[in-house]
Scaffold this motif. Structure first.
Motif, mmCIF file in Angstrom:
data_model
loop_
_atom_site.group_PDB
_atom_site.id
_atom_site.type_symbol
_atom_site.label_atom_id
_atom_site.label_comp_id
_atom_site.label_asym_id
_atom_site.label_seq_id
_atom_site.Cartn_x
_atom_site.Cartn_y
_atom_site.Cartn_z
ATOM 1 N N LEU A 23 49.157 53.907 38.777
ATOM 2 C CA LEU A 23 48.804 52.731 39.447
ATOM 3 C C LEU A 23 48.995 51.250 38.692
ATOM 4 O O LEU A 23 49.452 50.333 39.157
ATOM 5 C CB LEU A 23 47.900 52.561 40.371
ATOM 6 C CG LEU A 23 47.859 53.721 41.565
ATOM 7 C CD1 LEU A 23 46.306 53.898 42.187
ATOM 8 C CD2 LEU A 23 48.869 53.541 42.435
ATOM 9 N N ALA A 24 48.254 51.729 37.494
ATOM 10 C CA ALA A 24 48.263 50.441 36.752
ATOM 11 C C ALA A 24 49.533 49.886 36.102
ATOM 12 O O ALA A 24 49.683 48.626 36.088
ATOM 13 C CB ALA A 24 47.323 50.618 35.324
ATOM 14 N N GLY A 25 50.590 50.892 35.509
ATOM 15 C CA GLY A 25 51.912 50.233 35.406
ATOM 16 C C GLY A 25 52.525 49.391 36.089
ATOM 17 O O GLY A 25 52.984 48.084 35.937
ATOM 18 N N PRO A 26 52.957 49.803 37.265
ATOM 19 C CA PRO A 26 53.288 48.619 38.444
ATOM 20 C C PRO A 26 52.595 47.395 38.568
ATOM 21 O O PRO A 26 53.222 46.416 38.859
ATOM 22 C CB PRO A 26 53.451 49.586 39.603
ATOM 23 C CG PRO A 26 53.345 51.029 39.296
ATOM 24 C CD PRO A 26 52.578 51.155 38.127
ATOM 25 N N ALA A 27 51.240 47.544 38.707
ATOM 26 C CA ALA A 27 50.552 46.218 38.763
ATOM 27 C C ALA A 27 50.701 45.309 37.650
ATOM 28 O O ALA A 27 50.837 44.079 37.752
ATOM 29 C CB ALA A 27 49.202 46.757 38.991
ATOM 30 N N ILE A 28 50.603 46.164 36.422
ATOM 31 C CA ILE A 28 50.842 45.140 35.135
ATOM 32 C C ILE A 28 52.403 44.479 35.197
ATOM 33 O O ILE A 28 52.543 43.180 35.063
ATOM 34 C CB ILE A 28 50.768 45.821 33.937
ATOM 35 C CG1 ILE A 28 49.056 46.294 33.886
ATOM 36 C CG2 ILE A 28 51.506 45.482 32.722
ATOM 37 C CD1 ILE A 28 48.849 47.432 32.802
ATOM 38 N N ALA A 29 53.308 45.390 35.645
ATOM 39 C CA ALA A 29 54.645 44.739 35.709
ATOM 40 C C ALA A 29 55.030 43.702 36.869
ATOM 41 O O ALA A 29 55.468 42.673 36.454
ATOM 42 C CB ALA A 29 55.551 45.888 35.945
ATOM 43 N N ALA A 30 54.138 43.849 37.823
ATOM 44 C CA ALA A 30 54.115 42.820 38.808
ATOM 45 C C ALA A 30 53.770 41.236 38.642
ATOM 46 O O ALA A 30 53.929 40.436 39.164
ATOM 47 C CB ALA A 30 53.214 43.248 40.291
ATOM 48 N N HIS A 31 52.836 41.256 37.307
ATOM 49 C CA HIS A 31 52.297 40.334 37.017
ATOM 50 C C HIS A 31 52.731 39.639 35.844
ATOM 51 O O HIS A 31 52.441 38.793 34.979
ATOM 52 C CB HIS A 31 50.714 40.351 36.775
ATOM 53 C CG HIS A 31 49.888 40.422 38.184
ATOM 54 N ND1 HIS A 31 49.738 41.636 38.727
ATOM 55 C CD2 HIS A 31 49.375 39.318 38.894
ATOM 56 C CE1 HIS A 31 49.136 41.331 39.922
ATOM 57 N NE2 HIS A 31 48.853 40.029 39.768
ATOM 58 N N GLY A 32 54.127 40.117 35.448
ATOM 59 C CA GLY A 32 54.854 39.634 34.243
ATOM 60 C C GLY A 32 54.819 40.467 32.951
ATOM 61 O O GLY A 32 54.950 40.119 31.865
ATOM 62 N N GLN A 74 42.949 46.272 40.458
ATOM 63 C CA GLN A 74 41.390 46.929 40.763
ATOM 64 C C GLN A 74 41.524 48.334 41.531
ATOM 65 O O GLN A 74 40.666 49.243 41.069
ATOM 66 C CB GLN A 74 40.633 45.910 41.619
ATOM 67 C CG GLN A 74 40.422 44.627 40.624
ATOM 68 C CD GLN A 74 39.306 44.997 39.661
ATOM 69 O OE1 GLN A 74 38.455 45.586 39.696
ATOM 70 N NE2 GLN A 74 39.746 44.502 38.373
ATOM 71 N N ALA A 75 42.585 48.503 42.309
ATOM 72 C CA ALA A 75 42.779 49.778 42.963
ATOM 73 C C ALA A 75 42.915 50.879 41.724
ATOM 74 O O ALA A 75 42.316 51.910 41.757
ATOM 75 C CB ALA A 75 43.893 49.822 43.821
ATOM 76 N N ALA A 76 43.958 50.576 40.836
ATOM 77 C CA ALA A 76 44.202 51.330 39.739
ATOM 78 C C ALA A 76 42.771 51.642 38.807
ATOM 79 O O ALA A 76 42.578 52.766 38.427
ATOM 80 C CB ALA A 76 45.082 50.806 38.793
ATOM 81 N N LEU A 77 42.175 50.581 38.567
ATOM 82 C CA LEU A 77 40.767 50.655 37.931
ATOM 83 C C LEU A 77 39.943 51.578 38.472
ATOM 84 O O LEU A 77 39.101 52.261 37.620
ATOM 85 C CB LEU A 77 40.279 49.029 37.315
ATOM 86 C CG LEU A 77 39.170 49.102 36.670
ATOM 87 C CD1 LEU A 77 39.755 49.713 35.031
ATOM 88 C CD2 LEU A 77 38.833 47.837 36.333
ATOM 89 N N SER A 78 39.860 51.595 39.692
ATOM 90 C CA SER A 78 38.798 52.671 40.258
ATOM 91 C C SER A 78 38.847 54.050 39.815
ATOM 92 O O SER A 78 38.056 54.686 40.025
ATOM 93 C CB SER A 78 38.837 52.409 41.844
ATOM 94 O OG SER A 78 40.169 53.046 42.393
ATOM 95 N N HIS A 79 40.030 54.407 39.367
ATOM 96 C CA HIS A 79 40.356 55.611 39.020
ATOM 97 C C HIS A 79 40.054 55.850 37.582
ATOM 98 O O HIS A 79 39.563 57.070 37.030
ATOM 99 C CB HIS A 79 41.819 56.231 39.067
ATOM 100 C CG HIS A 79 42.364 56.071 40.728
ATOM 101 N ND1 HIS A 79 41.876 57.263 41.585
ATOM 102 C CD2 HIS A 79 42.849 55.359 41.160
ATOM 103 C CE1 HIS A 79 42.176 56.917 42.816
ATOM 104 N NE2 HIS A 79 43.265 55.904 42.597
ATOM 105 N N ALA A 80 40.124 54.736 36.668
ATOM 106 C CA ALA A 80 39.612 54.860 35.190
ATOM 107 C C ALA A 80 38.215 55.061 35.001
ATOM 108 O O ALA A 80 37.565 55.225 34.172
ATOM 109 C CB ALA A 80 39.992 53.761 34.578
#
Length: 96
Positions: A23-32, A74-80
């Protein structure tokens, strides 16, 4: 000015952390954000040794911070949380 998102990670629950990474990869890409390093070889010279080191470049400190606070990240981070010991810092790049 561009900024670097630098994470030092020791994964303690690979299954849960895998969900974070997915989940984190797409979130990071979405913010440039664009990954410069994910895992790979490293040499620990000082400080706490973390087996996973990640560097991503963002358009600005503000973009990197907005990514961190976004609902997607934050949704991704909930898994970390509880699945890794982490340090994360955002550093503005210096002009050449």
């Amino acid at each position: 000015m561009t900024a670097l998102w630098i994470a030092h990670v020791t994964v303690t629950d690979p299954e849960a952390y895998g969900k974070y990474a997915k989940l984190a990869g797409p979130a990071i890409a979405a913010h440039g954000g664009a990954f410069l390093a994910r895992g790979g070889r490293y040499v620990q010279l000082e400080g706490t040794d973390r087996s996973r080191n990640v560097v991503a470049r963002f358009p600005s400190v503000e973009a990197a911070e907005a990514c961190y606070h976004s609902a997607e990240y934050q949704a991704a981070l909930s898994h970390a949380i509880g699945a890794a010991e982490r340090e994360l810092v955002i550093v503005e790049e210096s002009a050449p």
